[in-house]
Structure formats: structure tokens, C-alpha cells
Design a protein around this motif. Structure first.
Motif, PDB file in Angstrom:
ATOM      1  N   ILE A  77       0.838  -1.205   0.000  1.00 41.82           N
ATOM      2  CA  ILE A  77       0.000   0.000   0.000  1.00 41.82           C
ATOM      3  C   ILE A  77       0.873   1.255   0.000  1.00 41.82           C
ATOM      4  CG2 ILE A  77      -1.639   1.321   1.398  1.00 41.82           C
ATOM      5  CD1 ILE A  77      -2.863  -1.394   2.190  1.00 41.82           C
ATOM      6  N   LYS A  78       1.959   1.198   0.755  1.00 40.08           N
ATOM      7  CA  LYS A  78       2.877   2.332   0.795  1.00 40.08           C
ATOM      8  C   LYS A  78       3.459   2.603  -0.603  1.00 40.08           C
ATOM      9  CE  LYS A  78       6.319   3.386   4.115  1.00 40.08           C
ATOM     10  NZ  LYS A  78       7.215   2.790   5.126  1.00 40.08           N
ATOM     11  N   GLN A  79       3.818   1.505  -1.278  1.00 40.66           N
ATOM     12  CA  GLN A  79       4.388   1.626  -2.616  1.00 40.66           C
ATOM     13  C   GLN A  79       3.355   2.159  -3.606  1.00 40.66           C
ATOM     14  OE1 GLN A  79       7.689   1.137  -3.410  1.00 40.66           O
ATOM     15  NE2 GLN A  79       6.918   2.146  -5.224  1.00 40.66           N
ATOM     16  N   LEU A  80       2.094   1.714  -3.446  1.00 38.72           N
ATOM     17  CA  LEU A  80       1.016   2.232  -4.301  1.00 38.72           C
ATOM     18  C   LEU A  80       0.907   3.736  -4.143  1.00 38.72           C
ATOM     19  CD1 LEU A  80      -2.087  -0.136  -4.046  1.00 38.72           C
ATOM     20  CD2 LEU A  80      -0.831   0.500  -6.093  1.00 38.72           C
ATOM     21  N   PHE A  81       0.968   4.175  -2.887  1.00 34.19           N
ATOM     22  CA  PHE A  81       0.830   5.596  -2.623  1.00 34.19           C
ATOM     23  C   PHE A  81       2.003   6.369  -3.227  1.00 34.19           C
ATOM     24  CE2 PHE A  81       1.464   9.334   0.149  1.00 34.19           C
ATOM     25  CZ  PHE A  81       0.281   9.971  -0.148  1.00 34.19           C
ATOM     26  N   SER A  82       3.207   5.793  -3.117  1.00 36.46           N
ATOM     27  CA  SER A  82       4.359   6.529  -3.650  1.00 36.46           C
ATOM     28  C   SER A  82       4.312   6.537  -5.184  1.00 36.46           C
ATOM     29  CB  SER A  82       5.656   5.974  -3.083  1.00 36.46           C
ATOM     30  OG  SER A  82       6.373   5.288  -4.045  1.00 36.46           O
ATOM     31  N   SER A  83       3.753   5.494  -5.798  1.00 33.80           N
ATOM     32  CA  SER A  83       3.561   5.513  -7.247  1.00 33.80           C
ATOM     33  C   SER A  83       2.573   6.608  -7.637  1.00 33.80           C
ATOM     34  CB  SER A  83       3.024   4.181  -7.758  1.00 33.80           C
ATOM     35  OG  SER A  83       3.910   3.149  -7.476  1.00 33.80           O
ATOM     36  N   PHE A  84       1.546   6.768  -6.792  1.00 34.68           N
ATOM     37  CA  PHE A  84       0.573   7.824  -7.070  1.00 34.68           C
ATOM     38  C   PHE A  84       1.251   9.198  -7.032  1.00 34.68           C
ATOM     39  CE2 PHE A  84      -2.291  11.038  -5.277  1.00 34.68           C
ATOM     40  CZ  PHE A  84      -3.164  11.150  -6.344  1.00 34.68           C
ATOM     41  N   LEU A  85       2.130   9.386  -6.046  1.00 32.93           N
ATOM     42  CA  LEU A  85       2.857  10.658  -5.961  1.00 32.93           C
ATOM     43  C   LEU A  85       3.721  10.877  -7.201  1.00 32.93           C
ATOM     44  CD1 LEU A  85       4.103  11.056  -2.303  1.00 32.93           C
ATOM     45  CD2 LEU A  85       2.191  12.167  -3.456  1.00 32.93           C
ATOM     46  N   ASP A  86       4.318   9.773  -7.727  1.00 28.79           N
ATOM     47  CA  ASP A  86       5.150   9.892  -8.919  1.00 28.79           C
ATOM     48  C   ASP A  86       4.338  10.373 -10.109  1.00 28.79           C
ATOM     49  OD1 ASP A  86       7.307   8.977  -7.553  1.00 28.79           O
ATOM     50  OD2 ASP A  86       7.060   6.901  -8.164  1.00 28.79           O
ATOM     51  N   LEU A  87       3.099   9.956 -10.132  1.00 27.92           N
ATOM     52  CA  LEU A  87       2.276  10.222 -11.295  1.00 27.92           C
ATOM     53  C   LEU A  87       1.519  11.542 -11.190  1.00 27.92           C
ATOM     54  CD1 LEU A  87       1.918   8.404 -13.713  1.00 27.92           C
ATOM     55  CD2 LEU A  87      -0.359   7.928 -12.883  1.00 27.92           C
ATOM     56  N   ALA A  88       1.305  12.003  -9.960  1.00 29.41           N
ATOM     57  CA  ALA A  88       0.472  13.184  -9.732  1.00 29.41           C
ATOM     58  C   ALA A  88       0.895  14.400 -10.564  1.00 29.41           C
ATOM     59  CB  ALA A  88       0.448  13.517  -8.248  1.00 29.41           C
ATOM     60  N   PRO A  89       2.209  14.684 -10.713  1.00 28.80           N
ATOM     61  CA  PRO A  89       2.574  15.860 -11.504  1.00 28.80           C
ATOM     62  C   PRO A  89       2.067  15.817 -12.946  1.00 28.80           C
ATOM     63  CG  PRO A  89       4.464  15.087 -10.279  1.00 28.80           C
ATOM     64  CD  PRO A  89       3.389  14.085 -10.081  1.00 28.80           C
ATOM     65  N   ILE A  90       2.116  14.644 -13.585  1.00 25.48           N
ATOM     66  CA  ILE A  90       1.631  14.567 -14.969  1.00 25.48           C
ATOM     67  C   ILE A  90       0.159  14.919 -15.016  1.00 25.48           C
ATOM     68  CG2 ILE A  90       1.348  13.122 -17.005  1.00 25.48           C
ATOM     69  CD1 ILE A  90       3.455  11.397 -16.218  1.00 25.48           C
ATOM     70  N   LEU A  91      -0.606  14.326 -14.083  1.00 26.43           N
ATOM     71  CA  LEU A  91      -2.040  14.604 -14.048  1.00 26.43           C
ATOM     72  C   LEU A  91      -2.281  16.092 -13.864  1.00 26.43           C
ATOM     73  CD1 LEU A  91      -3.579  11.740 -11.923  1.00 26.43           C
ATOM     74  CD2 LEU A  91      -3.999  12.290 -14.314  1.00 26.43           C
ATOM     75  N   ALA A  92      -1.540  16.693 -12.925  1.00 23.91           N
ATOM     76  CA  ALA A  92      -1.732  18.109 -12.638  1.00 23.91           C
ATOM     77  C   ALA A  92      -1.448  18.949 -13.881  1.00 23.91           C
ATOM     78  CB  ALA A  92      -0.821  18.531 -11.490  1.00 23.91           C
ATOM     79  N   VAL A  93      -0.324  18.650 -14.566  1.00 23.69           N
ATOM     80  CA  VAL A  93       0.031  19.436 -15.749  1.00 23.69           C
ATOM     81  C   VAL A  93      -1.044  19.314 -16.815  1.00 23.69           C
ATOM     82  CG1 VAL A  93       1.627  19.552 -17.691  1.00 23.69           C
ATOM     83  CG2 VAL A  93       2.502  19.341 -15.379  1.00 23.69           C
ATOM     84  N   VAL A  94      -1.447  18.073 -17.085  1.00 24.14           N
ATOM     85  CA  VAL A  94      -2.417  17.846 -18.155  1.00 24.14           C
ATOM     86  C   VAL A  94      -3.749  18.534 -17.829  1.00 24.14           C
ATOM     87  CG1 VAL A  94      -3.782  16.059 -19.259  1.00 24.14           C
ATOM     88  CG2 VAL A  94      -1.348  15.732 -18.982  1.00 24.14           C
ATOM     89  N   LEU A  95      -4.211  18.381 -16.586  1.00 20.29           N
ATOM     90  CA  LEU A  95      -5.508  18.961 -16.226  1.00 20.29           C
ATOM     91  C   LEU A  95      -5.454  20.481 -16.229  1.00 20.29           C
ATOM     92  CD1 LEU A  95      -6.753  16.511 -13.459  1.00 20.29           C
ATOM     93  CD2 LEU A  95      -7.438  16.669 -15.852  1.00 20.29           C
ATOM     94  N   ILE A  96      -4.404  21.051 -15.647  1.00 20.03           N
ATOM     95  CA  ILE A  96      -4.320  22.511 -15.581  1.00 20.03           C
ATOM     96  C   ILE A  96      -4.290  23.108 -16.983  1.00 20.03           C
ATOM     97  CG2 ILE A  96      -2.805  24.443 -14.959  1.00 20.03           C
ATOM     98  CD1 ILE A  96      -2.108  22.876 -12.413  1.00 20.03           C
ATOM     99  N   PHE A  97      -3.482  22.528 -17.850  1.00 15.14           N
ATOM    100  CA  PHE A  97      -3.398  23.083 -19.196  1.00 15.14           C
ATOM    101  C   PHE A  97      -4.714  22.929 -19.947  1.00 15.14           C
ATOM    102  CE2 PHE A  97       1.025  23.697 -18.641  1.00 15.14           C
ATOM    103  CZ  PHE A  97       1.368  24.626 -19.585  1.00 15.14           C
ATOM    104  N   GLN A  98      -5.328  21.737 -19.831  1.00 18.72           N
ATOM    105  CA  GLN A  98      -6.549  21.493 -20.586  1.00 18.72           C
ATOM    106  C   GLN A  98      -7.660  22.440 -20.142  1.00 18.72           C
ATOM    107  OE1 GLN A  98      -6.737  19.486 -23.101  1.00 18.72           O
ATOM    108  NE2 GLN A  98      -8.911  19.511 -23.495  1.00 18.72           N
ATOM    109  N   VAL A  99      -7.843  22.590 -18.824  1.00 23.24           N
ATOM    110  CA  VAL A  99      -8.995  23.328 -18.328  1.00 23.24           C
ATOM    111  C   VAL A  99      -8.725  24.831 -18.296  1.00 23.24           C
ATOM    112  CG1 VAL A  99     -10.511  23.666 -16.348  1.00 23.24           C
ATOM    113  CG2 VAL A  99      -9.815  21.361 -17.017  1.00 23.24           C
ATOM    114  N   LEU A 100      -7.562  25.225 -17.767  1.00 24.10           N
ATOM    115  CA  LEU A 100      -7.354  26.658 -17.542  1.00 24.10           C
ATOM    116  C   LEU A 100      -6.805  27.386 -18.768  1.00 24.10           C
ATOM    117  CD1 LEU A 100      -5.957  26.761 -13.913  1.00 24.10           C
ATOM    118  CD2 LEU A 100      -8.297  27.061 -14.728  1.00 24.10           C
TER     119      LEU A 100
END
Lengths: 242, 259
Positions: A7-30
Motif C-alpha cells: 500500500i505504501k508503494q502504491l501511494f508513492s507511485s501515485f505521488l510519482d504520477l500526480a505531476p503529470i495529471l496536474a500538468v495535463v488537467l491545468i493546461f486542458q482546463v485553464l
């Protein structure tokens, strides 16, 4: 305990991926100002990526790293330089010749060459050009790993090789056809795949640990660097010869 | 559901085919040359299976979620309407593409953080250095390098400058830094250039480069669309060497300021 780590590793994988999601969403919407298409696909796909990354790291620690190191120790104890270098060459050649990113780039290069009138505009000519390019790159990576392993054994400083390689790139660039330069430079970056990198890193570090007088930190790294340098020289040479 | 399962099975099969040569080489050498059983065959095999499954899930998820969106955005950001160009206008100056550079830098940074190969090398480096090098610090340094490299690469496509001037200038910087950087970081820094660009970064960055070369007047996608990956593998070297130099400098300063 194991579940907890997973579970800890899952969470750290999520943290690894979060920046891509943030970039894609911010650019698409804003900035572009359009809604996100296919939200469900995005969510499911993201969960897949997180799960995949977690499994990959689990397998890495359990299999690829120990395997690469075990082989390095076995070869070091066996003391046969010939077999070690053969192994190094095969590993470089074998992992590169089937690399999907390289296949894609070779086809791209063949279509550019045929449009530029370097080769005939037939499918057969393109295929043979692409295959030749792939074999050239694979040979160059095999050669690079071989030299890199020899360097670890002999204890040559890494920057001799790198400076030599860079000089090769600089000298050959002005003579290479303009169409091939961009592809040659890019082919250096794409040759090292997700499975090759951990194996080769573990092999280098393992060798530097097993051989007396070598420091794993100073001597163990550098195999991948050399493997992404030689393809540039070889691909430009290939472009000049054909 | 069935359609999806076949798709996933195909992805898994594709990954198997990609690693077949590696498996053949390892097994061949293990059996014929080393001639010694593996210490822990079951654990190794299960781990190998995890790696396979992990890569298949990873690629499948990227195909579903991030690649379509990332490519769509690369196209949207480079359309003439978004850039505010009219067809009768002269070629716009390079400042018109500000959002493209920002996007290039952000996507380069973000995709590099998620790159599995870099993660592998960073984990190994942390282990070998006994924790002197932090996996996170290294990954962030590399990501900053990629971000800068891709933004500069986008700028090069817009202005149409020669690729190899930039590359040669970059090499010269690397060579000078190599002379002054701490010895133990050099191999790692060079390696981090090669590992940054693989599964996640290459497809998105290639789409951006080709889209940009198509949109900018006077650029040929075949000639100018490439080269971003070369930038993305050069600048991390500079970034990691700088990271080591700054860390060393700070270390020296705090040591010398102590009584």
C-alpha cells in the motif's frame, strides 16, 4: 507487513504520477479552456499506471537487480574475460534489436530517406534500410556495453570514453546528411529500455563491487551513458554509407 | 469487457516478446557458461513476472489515459487559432509561443518524475552511496534538466536554429563541468542522461515536436520535428553535475564555517 508495504508503494507511485495529471488537467482546463474528454478512461488508465509502476518496482527489487548482480559476481569469480565480454555484447545487442521505440524510429528514418531520394521509393528498399539501421544501432549498443564492461575491469576513467565519444559525434556531424542528424541524435536516447536499464545498472555496479580496487559509485555507473552515445556515431556513419 | 481483455492480453504478449531476447540471453549464459543454479529461482521468476505484468499495466494505462490527452494538447497548443495567428500574417516572432514553452517544460518535468528507468537508477544510486545521494533529489534534478532541455528544444524548433550548435555547446558545458565535479557523481550523471527518455517521455515529446514543426510556418516536420529527445538526454547531465557541485559547495561552506 507485506500488505502494508504494498500500500505504501502504491501511494508513492501515485505521488510519482500526480505531476503529470496536474500538468495535463491545468493546461486542458485553464489554458486551452476545453473540458477533459473521456474522464472515465483517464481515471481507469491512471489507476492502471499506478498499479503497473508498483508491480514493476516490486519485481525490480525482487528479480532484476539481484539477477544482474548475481551474474556479475559469477562472471567475476569465473574469471573468464572472454565470456564476460561476450555476455556484455549479447546483452546490449539482444535487448536493443527488438526495442519497440527503436523499431518506430527506424521506420520513420526509412520514410524520410525515401522522401529525400537517398534510397528508392519502394517498400522493399525502405524495409531493408530500416532493418539495416536497427542492426547498426543494436551493434553499436552491444559494442558500447562491451567497452563499458572492459572499462570497469581495467579501471579506465569514464570521462576518457565519454570525451572520445563526444568528439566522434562532433567530428562526424558536419559530414552526415542533414536528414539523418536529428534521428541519429534521438536514437541515442531511445535505445535503453525499461528492462535493460535495471539489468545493466546492476551488472555494472555488481562488477565494480566484486572486483578489488573498484568503487561501485565511481566505476559502476556509466554503461548506459556509453550505450546512448555510440548509436549517434553509428547511425550517422550508416547515413553516410548508404 | 471481452474486447478490453483481449487488448490487455495483446499488450502483455507484446511485452513478453520484447523481453524474450533478454530472457534467452540470461538463461543461455546461466546454463551454458556459468553452469550454476540461481540462488533463489522461484523468487526471481515471480519477480520477473511482476516486472512483465507491471510494464503491461503501465503501458496500457498510459495508452488509455495520458497519451491521447497529451497528444491532443500538443496539437491544440500549436494550432494557429490558439496561437492567434492569421494565415495572411507574417511569421510570428518566437514570443508568440510562450504557452508552448511552458507546456514543454511542465510535461518534461512531470513525465520524467514518473519514468520507471530513472526510478530504477535512482534507487540503485541511493543504495550504493549509502544514502548520500537521495533518490528524490536526483530525480528532481534530472526532471529539471529535462524540463529545461525540452523547452529549449521547442524554442529551437520555433526559431529553426541548427540542432547541432546547441548539442555541441551542451557537450562543451558537460566537459567543463566534468573537470570540476566530484568524481563519484560523474558516472551517475552521464547515466541519468540516457535513462530519462523512455516509455513515458518519448511518445509525448515526439508528438509535441512533430506538432510544433507542422504548425510553425517554414518548418519541415521531417527535418525539424526531431531532436527534442537529444535535448532531453543532454540537459539532465548538466543538471545532475550542477546538483552535485552545489551540494559539495554547500557542504564545504558549512564545514568551514564551523569553529
Amino acid at each position: 507487513m507485506l500488505k502494508n508495504r504494498f500500500i505504501k508503494q502504491l501511494f508513492s507511485s501515485f505521488l510519482d504520477l500526480a505531476p503529470i495529471l496536474a500538468v495535463v488537467l491545468i493546461f486542458q482546463v485553464l489554458i486551452i479552456g476545453k473540458p477533459v474528454p473521456d474522464v472515465s478512461g483517464l481515471i481507469i488508465g491512471t489507476l492502471f499506471v499506478i498499479l503497473g509502476l508498483t508491480l514493476f518496482i516490486q519485481g525490480l527489487e525482487q528479480s532484476l537487480f539481484p539477477l544482474g548482480e548475481a551474474m556479475a559476481y559469477s562472471f567475476a569469480r569465473k574469471g573468464s574475460l572472454f565470456w564476460l565480454l561476450t555476455f556484455a555484447f549479447c546483452l546490449g545487442f539482444g535487448t536493443t534489436v527488438a526495442e519497440p521505440a527503436l523499431i518506430a524510429i527506424a521506420e520513420e528514418a526509412a520514410s524520410i530517406a525515401s522522401k529525400g531520394g537517398i534510397i528508392e521509393q519502394t517498400g522493399a528498399a525502405r524495409d531493408s534500410y530500416a532493418l539495416g539501421l536497427r542492426i547498426t544501432v543494436a551493434l553499436s549498443v552491444g559494442f558500447a556495453i562491451l567497452i563499458g564492461v572492459l572499462r570497469i575491469i581495467r579501471g579506465w576513467p569514464l570521462y576518457y570514453l565519454i570525451i572520445g565519444g563526444y568528439s566522434g559525434v562532433m567530428i562526424i556531424t558536419p559530414f552526415a546528411p542533414a536528414e539523418i542528424i536529428g534521428i541519429a541524435y534521438d536514437s541515442g536516447g531511445v535505445t535503453t529500455s525499461t528492462i535493460t536499464v535495471p539489468l545493466v545498472t546492476a551488472l555494472g555496479v555488481g562488477l565494480a563491487t566484486a572486483i578489488k580496487g573498484r568503487n561501485p559509485m565511481i566505476d559502476g555507473f556509466g554503461l548506459i551513458a556509453f550505450a546512448s552515445l555510440t548509436p549517434m556515431v553509428f547511425v550517422m556513419a550508416y547515413g553516410m554509407l548508404i | 469487457m471481452i474486447e478490453w481483455s483481449t487488448h490487455f492480453a495483446l499488450a502483455l504478449l507484446g511485452t513478453c516478446r520484447d523481453i524474450l531476447p533478454i530472457a534467452a540471453i540470461i538463461i543461455g549464459f546461466q546454463l551454458l557458461v556459468i553452469r550454476k543454479p540461481l540462488a533463489n529461482p522461484k523468487k526471481t521468476l515471480i519477480g520477473f513476472f511482476y516486472v512483465l505484468l507491471g510494464i503491461a499495466f503501465f503501458l496500457e494505462g498510459l495508452e488509455m489515459a495520458l497519451f491521447p490527452l497529451g497528444k491532443l494538447m500538443a496539437v491544440q497548443l500549436t494550432t494557429p487559432e490558439f496561437l492567434g495567428l492569421n494565415s495572411d500574417q507574417q511569421a510570428p516572432s518566437w514570443q508568440a509561443y510562450t504557452w508552448v514553452y511552458v507546456f514543454a517544460a511542465s510535461i518534461g518535468f512531470a513525465t520524467t518524475l514518473a519514468e520507471p528507468s530513472l526510478l530504477a537508477v535512482a534507487l540503485k544510486a541511493e543504495e550504493i552511496s549509502g544514502g548520500t545521494i537521495h533518490a528524490w533529489g536526483l530525480r528532481i534534478a534530472v526532471s529539471i534538466g529535462v524540463a529545461f532541455g525540452i523547452a529549449l528544444g521547442a524554442f529551437r524548433i520555433v526559431t529553426g536554429a541548427e540542432l547541432y550548435y546547441f548539442i555541441i555547446a551542451g557537450y562543451v558545458v558537460v566537459l567543463i563541468q566534468t573537470l570540476f565535479a566530484p568524481k563519484m557523481i560523474i558516472g551517475l550523471a552521464y547515466d541519468s542522461g540516457g535513462v530519462t527518455t523512455s516509455t513515458v517521455t518519448v511518445p509525448l515529446v515526439t508528438a509535441l515536436g512533430l506538432g510544433l514543426a507542422e504548425a510553425v510556418p517554414g518548418r519541415n516536420p521531417l527535418l525539424d520535428g526531431f531532436g527534442l529527445i537529444a535535448f532531453a538526454s543532454l540537459f539532465p547531465i548538466i543538471a545532475v553535475l550542477s546538483y552535485a557541485q552545489i551540494a559539495q559547495w554547500l557542504g564545504n561552506r558549512s564545514r568551514s564555517s564551523k569553529p
